[in-house]
Design a protein around this motif. Structure first.
Motif, PDB file in Angstrom:
ATOM      1  N   ARG A  24      36.498  49.965  38.902  1.00 43.08           N
ATOM      2  CA  ARG A  24      36.266  48.553  39.269  1.00 43.08           C
ATOM      3  C   ARG A  24      35.889  47.724  38.048  1.00 43.08           C
ATOM      4  O   ARG A  24      36.292  46.568  37.920  1.00 43.08           O
ATOM      5  N   GLU A  25      35.124  48.322  37.143  1.00 46.05           N
ATOM      6  CA  GLU A  25      34.749  47.600  35.931  1.00 46.05           C
ATOM      7  C   GLU A  25      36.016  47.222  35.147  1.00 46.05           C
ATOM      8  O   GLU A  25      36.178  46.084  34.704  1.00 46.05           O
ATOM      9  N   ARG A  26      36.939  48.172  35.025  1.00 45.54           N
ATOM     10  CA  ARG A  26      38.186  47.921  34.285  1.00 45.54           C
ATOM     11  C   ARG A  26      39.045  46.879  35.024  1.00 45.54           C
ATOM     12  O   ARG A  26      39.586  45.954  34.415  1.00 45.54           O
ATOM     13  N   LEU A  27      39.108  47.004  36.354  1.00 48.79           N
ATOM     14  CA  LEU A  27      39.919  46.065  37.147  1.00 48.79           C
ATOM     15  C   LEU A  27      39.376  44.642  37.037  1.00 48.79           C
ATOM     16  O   LEU A  27      40.138  43.673  36.979  1.00 48.79           O
ATOM     17  N   LEU A  28      38.046  44.524  36.980  1.00 44.80           N
ATOM     18  CA  LEU A  28      37.434  43.194  36.851  1.00 44.80           C
ATOM     19  C   LEU A  28      37.818  42.553  35.521  1.00 44.80           C
ATOM     20  O   LEU A  28      38.153  41.367  35.471  1.00 44.80           O
ATOM     21  N   VAL A  29      37.784  43.348  34.456  1.00 44.31           N
ATOM     22  CA  VAL A  29      38.145  42.810  33.133  1.00 44.31           C
ATOM     23  C   VAL A  29      39.608  42.346  33.171  1.00 44.31           C
ATOM     24  O   VAL A  29      39.935  41.228  32.756  1.00 44.31           O
ATOM     25  N   GLU A  30      40.485  43.197  33.727  1.00 44.66           N
ATOM     26  CA  GLU A  30      41.913  42.836  33.790  1.00 44.66           C
ATOM     27  C   GLU A  30      42.137  41.566  34.613  1.00 44.66           C
ATOM     28  O   GLU A  30      43.017  40.774  34.317  1.00 44.66           O
ATOM     29  N   ALA A  31      41.333  41.387  35.665  1.00 40.69           N
ATOM     30  CA  ALA A  31      41.501  40.225  36.554  1.00 40.69           C
ATOM     31  C   ALA A  31      40.795  38.987  36.016  1.00 40.69           C
ATOM     32  O   ALA A  31      40.763  37.957  36.693  1.00 40.69           O
ATOM     33  N   GLY A  32      40.229  39.071  34.815  1.00 40.89           N
ATOM     34  CA  GLY A  32      39.479  37.934  34.274  1.00 40.89           C
ATOM     35  C   GLY A  32      38.301  37.592  35.179  1.00 40.89           C
ATOM     36  O   GLY A  32      37.928  36.426  35.302  1.00 40.89           O
ATOM     37  N   TYR A  33      37.724  38.596  35.851  1.00 42.27           N
ATOM     38  CA  TYR A  33      36.578  38.414  36.756  1.00 42.27           C
ATOM     39  C   TYR A  33      36.898  37.422  37.884  1.00 42.27           C
ATOM     40  O   TYR A  33      36.009  36.762  38.402  1.00 42.27           O
ATOM     41  N   ASN A  34      38.184  37.300  38.211  1.00 43.96           N
ATOM     42  CA  ASN A  34      38.567  36.446  39.332  1.00 43.96           C
ATOM     43  C   ASN A  34      39.070  37.347  40.462  1.00 43.96           C
ATOM     44  O   ASN A  34      40.106  37.998  40.335  1.00 43.96           O
ATOM     45  N   LEU A  35      38.334  37.386  41.576  1.00 44.88           N
ATOM     46  CA  LEU A  35      38.647  38.354  42.635  1.00 44.88           C
ATOM     47  C   LEU A  35      39.964  38.028  43.348  1.00 44.88           C
ATOM     48  O   LEU A  35      40.546  38.900  43.985  1.00 44.88           O
ATOM     49  N   PHE A  36      40.437  36.776  43.235  1.00 44.43           N
ATOM     50  CA  PHE A  36      41.760  36.444  43.793  1.00 44.43           C
ATOM     51  C   PHE A  36      42.863  37.178  43.028  1.00 44.43           C
ATOM     52  O   PHE A  36      43.973  37.307  43.514  1.00 44.43           O
ATOM     53  N   GLN A  37      42.560  37.597  41.812  1.00 44.24           N
ATOM     54  CA  GLN A  37      43.574  38.244  40.979  1.00 44.24           C
ATOM     55  C   GLN A  37      43.605  39.763  41.144  1.00 44.24           C
ATOM     56  O   GLN A  37      44.428  40.439  40.529  1.00 44.24           O
ATOM     57  N   LEU A  38      42.730  40.310  41.974  1.00 46.80           N
ATOM     58  CA  LEU A  38      42.754  41.758  42.202  1.00 46.80           C
ATOM     59  C   LEU A  38      43.900  42.128  43.132  1.00 46.80           C
ATOM     60  O   LEU A  38      44.345  41.314  43.945  1.00 46.80           O
ATOM     61  N   HIS A  39      44.351  43.376  43.049  1.00 46.77           N
ATOM     62  CA  HIS A  39      45.296  43.881  44.049  1.00 46.77           C
ATOM     63  C   HIS A  39      44.477  44.302  45.266  1.00 46.77           C
ATOM     64  O   HIS A  39      43.432  44.944  45.114  1.00 46.77           O
ATOM     65  N   ALA A  40      44.964  43.982  46.446  1.00 50.84           N
ATOM     66  CA  ALA A  40      44.215  44.300  47.667  1.00 50.84           C
ATOM     67  C   ALA A  40      43.978  45.805  47.794  1.00 50.84           C
ATOM     68  O   ALA A  40      42.991  46.237  48.394  1.00 50.84           O
ATOM     69  N   SER A  41      44.859  46.605  47.199  1.00 50.96           N
ATOM     70  CA  SER A  41      44.690  48.063  47.306  1.00 50.96           C
ATOM     71  C   SER A  41      43.459  48.550  46.536  1.00 50.96           C
ATOM     72  O   SER A  41      43.047  49.689  46.705  1.00 50.96           O
ATOM     73  N   ASP A  42      42.882  47.707  45.716  1.00 49.24           N
ATOM     74  CA  ASP A  42      41.690  48.095  44.955  1.00 49.24           C
ATOM     75  C   ASP A  42      40.397  47.607  45.622  1.00 49.24           C
ATOM     76  O   ASP A  42      39.344  47.562  44.981  1.00 49.24           O
ATOM     77  N   ILE A  43      40.505  47.213  46.896  1.00 49.80           N
ATOM     78  CA  ILE A  43      39.342  46.663  47.611  1.00 49.80           C
ATOM     79  C   ILE A  43      39.021  47.532  48.826  1.00 49.80           C
ATOM     80  O   ILE A  43      39.931  47.932  49.555  1.00 49.80           O
ATOM     81  N   LEU A  44      37.741  47.812  49.019  1.00 52.74           N
ATOM     82  CA  LEU A  44      37.328  48.641  50.150  1.00 52.74           C
ATOM     83  C   LEU A  44      37.159  47.787  51.411  1.00 52.74           C
ATOM     84  O   LEU A  44      37.826  48.009  52.408  1.00 52.74           O
ATOM     85  N   LEU A  45      36.259  46.817  51.362  1.00 54.90           N
ATOM     86  CA  LEU A  45      36.091  45.888  52.495  1.00 54.90           C
ATOM     87  C   LEU A  45      36.485  44.510  51.988  1.00 54.90           C
ATOM     88  O   LEU A  45      35.897  44.013  51.024  1.00 54.90           O
ATOM     89  N   ASP A  46      37.468  43.901  52.627  1.00 56.82           N
ATOM     90  CA  ASP A  46      37.972  42.621  52.128  1.00 56.82           C
ATOM     91  C   ASP A  46      37.450  41.469  52.986  1.00 56.82           C
ATOM     92  O   ASP A  46      37.953  41.212  54.078  1.00 56.82           O
ATOM     93  N   LEU A  47      36.430  40.798  52.460  1.00 58.80           N
ATOM     94  CA  LEU A  47      35.802  39.689  53.195  1.00 58.80           C
ATOM     95  C   LEU A  47      36.108  38.366  52.496  1.00 58.80           C
ATOM     96  O   LEU A  47      35.342  37.420  52.558  1.00 58.80           O
ATOM     97  N   LEU A  48      37.239  38.351  51.805  1.00 62.71           N
ATOM     98  CA  LEU A  48      37.665  37.134  51.113  1.00 62.71           C
ATOM     99  C   LEU A  48      37.846  36.005  52.118  1.00 62.71           C
ATOM    100  O   LEU A  48      37.488  34.868  51.868  1.00 62.71           O
ATOM    101  N   THR A  49      38.440  36.318  53.248  1.00 68.36           N
ATOM    102  CA  THR A  49      38.724  35.282  54.237  1.00 68.36           C
ATOM    103  C   THR A  49      38.885  35.886  55.625  1.00 68.36           C
ATOM    104  O   THR A  49      39.217  37.068  55.775  1.00 68.36           O
ATOM    105  N   ASP A  50      38.678  35.037  56.632  1.00 66.93           N
ATOM    106  CA  ASP A  50      38.972  35.412  58.018  1.00 66.93           C
ATOM    107  C   ASP A  50      40.337  34.859  58.404  1.00 66.93           C
ATOM    108  O   ASP A  50      40.686  34.813  59.573  1.00 66.93           O
TER     109      ASP A  50
END
Ligand code: F0G
Length: 449
Positions: A24-50
């Motif tokens: 996750r630390e590496r993924l955050l750096v790659e995503a520029g610390y923007n969670l919209f830029q993560l791949h959903a497959s790298d998320i356990l519980l996705d509470l970005l939106t309903d």
């Protein structure tokens, strides 16, 4: 029995996908610390939106098989129209591919430069669509709502006195419509009372200004009215929703929320002339007026979802389970927007992390920390999303409908309380690069050391 249970059982499951803290630390750096830029497959519980993330029912999947894909005059449209007619009573029902398409069409037919559009609180797409047409979007939340800790019911209400003053100062001719957002998403998911909608209706009627409801979470709002407003305890959620719609001249709706659909929306109006302009625009970008950018099967899923969402046992479970999350973290010292709202819990990140100034985005800092610690994705609703129009620095934990169980929420509570214990060590962020509009989707960040 006192225990409120999930009013469904699970027939089809999706495995959750785990990552390690190092990944996750590496993924955050790659995503520029923007969670919209993560791949959903790298998320356990996705509470970005309903939004668009609901689990559909067997009834909805069965209805999809009945979907009629005729280009014009599809049966699916007429089935949806019958449900919407019964629920809202609006004369024109215009399907769109999602809520913001309805907003774009509504505001580009009604708004010009110099216009002002008040709301209890505009959502980001609503505000952006108004501003894109050169008009000004004005938020008129209750003054009491400025205190996130105040436990008052119907904290999502519009400040009616402020609306009246705005109409006197700006002049009714400059206000093409008034919007009321139920529930008040940007204001903490707080409900709006029927009395408030009635008061806003009285003011707009006197001034000759149309009133539109942003109805994304109309059913959740109806449940709060039934639970907390006197005189509604014996009415069904559907009767309450019918009354809410009867007070307005039209609505925008995202079926991705209170219709359990993965895509879809609507624009409704009682104005024949406007409906004609709107359908002309619809054809340019969305499609023929009996499908509006959707497949026939989507229209059927929405029609069934609109009926399911009003079932009392669903709404009781929905609102109780959001409150369960809210109480379990707030009673252990995490400041949330009180009282818990309908579709999400909002942590007051500004209050929780007073050492992070708003220019360093406390909500974003908390979102990053929660992902780093537990693989949970949430979203900042504050200065990053709204710039200097932000009222608060919040972190929203949106709960997808019928998707997560109580043990998922217990895991989340544990994660938040652990993050809260070492909150003093959380650092803010600076923006490294950003686009001209809607920067929260693509901006890249750098941690402040
Ligand atoms: N209005 C409100 C109050 C909303 O919450 C949203 C979407 C929209 C309009 C636009 O609808 O997404 O179908 O185009 N809210 C989502 C959210 C995106 O995460 O709160 P849409």
């Amino acid at each position: 029995m006192k225990t409120i249970i999930e009013p469904f059982r699970i027939k089809s499951v999706e495995p959750l996908r785990r990552t390690t803290p190092e990944q996750r630390e590496r993924l955050l750096v790659e995503a520029g610390y923007n969670l919209f830029q993560l791949h959903a497959s790298d998320i356990l519980l996705d509470l970005l939106t309903d939004s668009g993330t609901s689990a559909m029912s067997t009834g909805q999947w069965a209805a999809m098989m009945r979907g009629d894909e005729s280009y014009a005059g599809s049966d699916s449209f007429y089935r949806l129209k019958a449900v919407v007619d019964d629920l809202t009573g609006f004369r024109h029902v215009i399907p769109t591919h999602q809520g913001r398409a309805a907003e774009r069409i509504l505001f580009s037919t009604m708004c010009k430069p110099g216009h002002v559009v008040p709301s209890n609180t505009h959502f980001d797409t609503t505000r952006a669509n108004i501003e894109f047409n050169g008009a000004e979007a004005v938020d008129l939340p209750l003054p009491e709502a400025a205190d996130t800790q105040a436990r008052i019911p119907f904290k999502g209400n519009m400040d009616v006195a402020a609306l009246q003053r705005l109409i006197e100062n700006a002049g009714a001719a400059r206000i093409p419509l008034v919007m009321i957002t139920v529930t008040n998403n940007s204001g903490g998911g707080q409900p709006v009372s029927m009395a408030n909608i009635e008061a806003v209706r009285a003011v707009t009627k006197r001034a000759g200004i149309p009133l539109y409801i942003d109805a994304c979470r109309f059913a959740e709002n109806a449940w709060f009215i039934r639970r907390d407003e006197s005189g509604y305890g014996e009415m069904s959620p559907k009767q309450i929703a019918q009354k809410m719609f009867s007070l307005a001249d039209g609505c925008t709706f995202s079926a991705k929320k209170d219709a359990f659909a993965n895509i879809g929306g609507m624009l409704c109006t009682n104005d024949d002339r406007l409906a004609e302009l709107e359908t002309n625009l619809l054809i340019l970008t969305e499609g023929f007026p009996t499908y509006g950018g959707l497949a026939g099967r989507d229209l059927d899923a929405i029609a069934v979802g609109l009926e399911e969402v009003l079932q009392p046992e669903y709404l009781e479970y929905r609102i109780a389970s959001t409150a369960y999350l809210g109480r379990h973290i707030a009673d252990h010292g995490v400041p949330i927007v009180e009282p818990p709202g309908g579709h999400a819990i909002y942590i007051d990140a500004g209050r929780m992390l007073p050492h992070i100034p708003r220019e360093q985005f406390p909500g974003q800092a908390l979102a990053v920390e929660l992902y780093r610690h537990a693989g949970v994705r949430s979203v900042e609703i504050g200065s990053l999303m709204f710039g200097d129009k932000a009222h608060f620095e919040l972190l929203r934990l949106a709960i997808p409908r019928r998707v997560y169980t109580q043990s998922h929420i217990d895991y989340l509570v544990e994660a938040i309380l652990e993050v809260n214990e070492r909150k003093d060590r959380i650092r803010g962020f600076r923006i490294e690069s950003e686009p001209p509009m809607l920067r929260h989707f693509t901006a890249r960040f750098k941690p402040v050391l």
